[in-house]
Design an enzyme around this catalytic site. Structure first.
Site, PDB file in Angstrom:
ATOM      1  N   TYR A 141       0.973  -1.059   0.178  1.00  0.00           N
ATOM      2  CA  TYR A 141      -0.047  -0.014  -0.019  1.00  0.00           C
ATOM      3  C   TYR A 141       0.914   1.146  -0.023  1.00  0.00           C
ATOM      4  O   TYR A 141       0.685   1.925  -0.704  1.00  0.00           O
ATOM      5  CB  TYR A 141      -0.959  -0.186   1.231  1.00  0.00           C
ATOM      6  CG  TYR A 141      -2.112  -1.130   1.093  1.00  0.00           C
ATOM      7  CD1 TYR A 141      -3.089  -0.602   0.259  1.00  0.00           C
ATOM      8  CD2 TYR A 141      -1.825  -2.401   1.602  1.00  0.00           C
ATOM      9  CE1 TYR A 141      -4.093  -1.910   0.200  1.00  0.00           C
ATOM     10  CE2 TYR A 141      -2.732  -3.415   1.590  1.00  0.00           C
ATOM     11  CZ  TYR A 141      -4.073  -3.173   1.015  1.00  0.00           C
ATOM     12  OH  TYR A 141      -4.875  -4.037   0.738  1.00  0.00           O
ATOM     13  N   ASN A 164     -12.622   0.195  -5.607  1.00  0.00           N
ATOM     14  CA  ASN A 164     -12.145  -0.005  -7.204  1.00  0.00           C
ATOM     15  C   ASN A 164     -13.378  -0.681  -7.903  1.00  0.00           C
ATOM     16  O   ASN A 164     -14.068  -1.720  -7.563  1.00  0.00           O
ATOM     17  CB  ASN A 164     -10.921  -1.197  -7.181  1.00  0.00           C
ATOM     18  CG  ASN A 164     -10.544  -1.473  -8.554  1.00  0.00           C
ATOM     19  OD1 ASN A 164     -11.119  -0.978  -9.487  1.00  0.00           O
ATOM     20  ND2 ASN A 164      -9.918  -2.354  -8.813  1.00  0.00           N
ATOM     21  N   GLU A 199      -1.660 -16.254 -10.426  1.00  0.00           N
ATOM     22  CA  GLU A 199      -0.663 -15.317 -11.082  1.00  0.00           C
ATOM     23  C   GLU A 199       0.660 -15.928 -10.821  1.00  0.00           C
ATOM     24  O   GLU A 199       1.594 -15.727 -11.550  1.00  0.00           O
ATOM     25  CB  GLU A 199      -0.736 -13.830 -10.788  1.00  0.00           C
ATOM     26  CG  GLU A 199      -2.255 -13.314 -11.352  1.00  0.00           C
ATOM     27  CD  GLU A 199      -2.381 -11.959 -11.107  1.00  0.00           C
ATOM     28  OE1 GLU A 199      -1.297 -11.304 -10.816  1.00  0.00           O
ATOM     29  OE2 GLU A 199      -3.422 -11.210 -11.636  1.00  0.00           O
TER      30      GLU A 199
END
Lengths: 203, 166
Positions: A141, A164, A199
Site C-alpha cells: 500500500y 475499485n 498469477e
C-alpha cells in the site's frame, strides 16, 4: 368453470418465456444501436464466484463480486451512470472471453476499453497506477501511495482499492501489506488469495 | 426513475406482451411490444420515482397499438383495431388451440370491450386507470370490461371448442 376465461387472460400462455427472451434480446440490440442505453450488463461464472460485468458505450464500467450484492450494484449504477440499464447484448462478450482466458492462465492483461467514470481524484490516480503493476507481482500500500504521488496517503490507497469499480481488470489484488500479509479485498480474502495464486503460477 | 430499466422489463414484460396480444392479436403484438419498451426506455429517466410503472407501460402500449392499427388501416380496407379473427387451425395440437381460440374470441369483441378487458383483466389496472387510457368514465370502462368478459364466455370455450358467433 366460466372463470377459466378470466384465469387464462390473467395468467397467459406457455410459450411466453422463450418468446420474451427473443423480444428482450432484440430490444437490447436496437437500444444499443441507437445509443439509448446507459449501460448493459451480464453475469458470468468464475473461480471467484459470479461476477457482474457492466459496460457503458465508453467501456467496461463495473466488475462486481457476488459479495457486493449484484442487485445493489445495479441500483447504484442506476444513479451513477444512468438508469437506462439493460441485461444482455454483446458489449461484454470480449471481457467475458478475456476473463475465461485469464482464469485459465492463458492471459495476463486485459485489452478491453475501460470506463473509469466511477472513480475520482486521488482514488482515480491510484487506479491508474494499479494498471501498471505487472501480472504476478505485488506492491505494498505504501509503494502505491508513493507511486500515486502522495506518500503519506497509505490509508487512502486502501480505500481506493476497497472501492475499485473494476476489480480483477484493474488489479487491486496485487496490492498487499508491506509485511507480506494480504491486507483486505473487496471480493473477500479467499478471492484475493486465489487471484495471487493463479498469477504465481503452478509450483 | 433511478432503478435500472431492466427491472421494468423483468417485472412487466410478460404482462405487456399479453396486453399487446389481447389488443392486436399475436401477429402484430411483437412489434407493439418492442416499440413500447424502446420508447419506455428512452423516457425512463424522466419518469417520477413514485409512478405506477405498469400503468405507464400499458398507456404507452395502448398508443403503440393504436399506431400499429392505423398503419394497418392505411394498407387495408378494415378499419377496426383488430383484423378479422383468423379461424383456429383444425390441425393444431390440442395444447395450442385454447390460446389461439382465445385471441380469436378477443379479436371478435368490439374495440372498446377488448381494450377494457385487456387493460383491466389482463393488465390488472383498476377501472379508473383504464378509463384514463381509453377515454370515458370509470363506470363505462367497468361496463365495457364486464360486457366483454360476458361475451368471451359465450364465444370462447376453454375446452377447445371455439365459436366466433354469439
Amino acid at each position: 368453470m366460466s372463470d377459466h376465461t378470466i384465469q387464462l387472460l390473467e395468467s397467459g400462455t406457455n410459450d411466453e418465456a422463450d418468446h420474451l427472451a427473443a423480444l428482450h434480446a432484440a430490444l437490447v440490440d436496437r437500444a444499443t444501436t441507437e445509443s439509448s442505453v446507459d449501460a448493459t450488463y451480464r453475469v458470468v461464472d468464475s473461480p471467484v464466484g459470479a461476477l457482474l460485468l457492466a459496460a457503458t458505450e465508453a467501456g467496461v464500467v463495473r466488475v462486481a463480486f457476488a459479495v457486493e450484492d449484484h442487485d445493489r450494484v445495479l441500483e447504484s449504477l442506476g444513479t451513477t451512470v444512468g438508469s437506462r440499464i439493460l441485461r444482455g447484448g454483446h458489449r461484454l462478450d470480449p471481457l467475458a472471453r478475456e476473463l475465461d482466458d485469464y482464469f485459465a492462465g492463458a492471459r495476463r492483461d486485459f485489452d478491453v476499453p475501460i470506463d473509469l467514470r466511477l472513480a475520482h481524484g486521488f482514488r482515480l490516480s491510484v487506479l491508474q497506477h494499479l494498471k501498471e503493476i505487472p501480472y504476478g507481482t505485488t506492491e505494498s500500500y505504501g509503494q502505491v501511495a508513493v507511486a500515486s504521488g502522495s506518500p503519506r496517503a497509505v490509508r487512502a490507497v486502501g480505500s481506493a482499492c476497497a472501492t475499485n469499480p473494476l476489480p480483477i481488470v484493474v488489479p487491486c489484488h496485487r496490492v498487499v501489506r508491506s509485511d507480506g500479509s494480504l491486507g483486505g479485498y473487496l471480493g473477500g480474502l479467499p478471492a484475493k488469495e486465489l487471484l495471487l495464486g493463479l498469477e504465481r503460477g503452478p509450483r | 426513475m433511478k432503478r435500472p430499466f431492466e427491472q421494468a422489463v423483468t417485472e412487466h414484460g410478460a404482462v405487456v406482451l399479453r396486453v399487446c396480444r389481447s389488443v392486436l392479436g399475436p401477429d402484430e403484438a411483437d412489434d407493439a411490444w418492442s416499440e413500447t419498451f424502446l420508447s419506455a426506455l428512452r423516457a425512463w429517466p424522466d419518469l417520477p420515482e413514485d409512478a405506477n410503472v405498469r400503468a405507464w407501460l400499458v398507456t404507452i402500449a395502448h398508443r403503440k397499438a393504436v399506431d400499429v392499427a392505423r398503419a394497418r388501416a392505411r394498407h387495408a380496407v378494415p378499419v377496426a383495431l383488430v383484423p378479422d379473427a383468423p379461424a383456429p387451425h383444425r390441425d393444431q395440437p390440442e395444447e395450442a388451440l385454447p390460446d389461439g381460440g382465445l385471441w380469436a374470441a378477443l379479436a371478435a369483441l368490439p374495440d372498446k370491450q377488448r381494450l377494457c378487458v385487456a387493460y383491466h383483466h389482463v393488465a390488472g389496472l383498476p377501472h379508473p386507470e383504464v378509463a384514463r387510457i381509453v377515454g370515458g368514465t370509470p363506470a363505462a370502462a367497468r361496463r365495457a370490461a364486464a360486457d366483454g368478459i360476458a361475451r368471451l364466455r359465450s364465444t370462447y370455450a376453454p375446452e377447445g371448442r371455439v365459436s366466433l358467433h354469439v
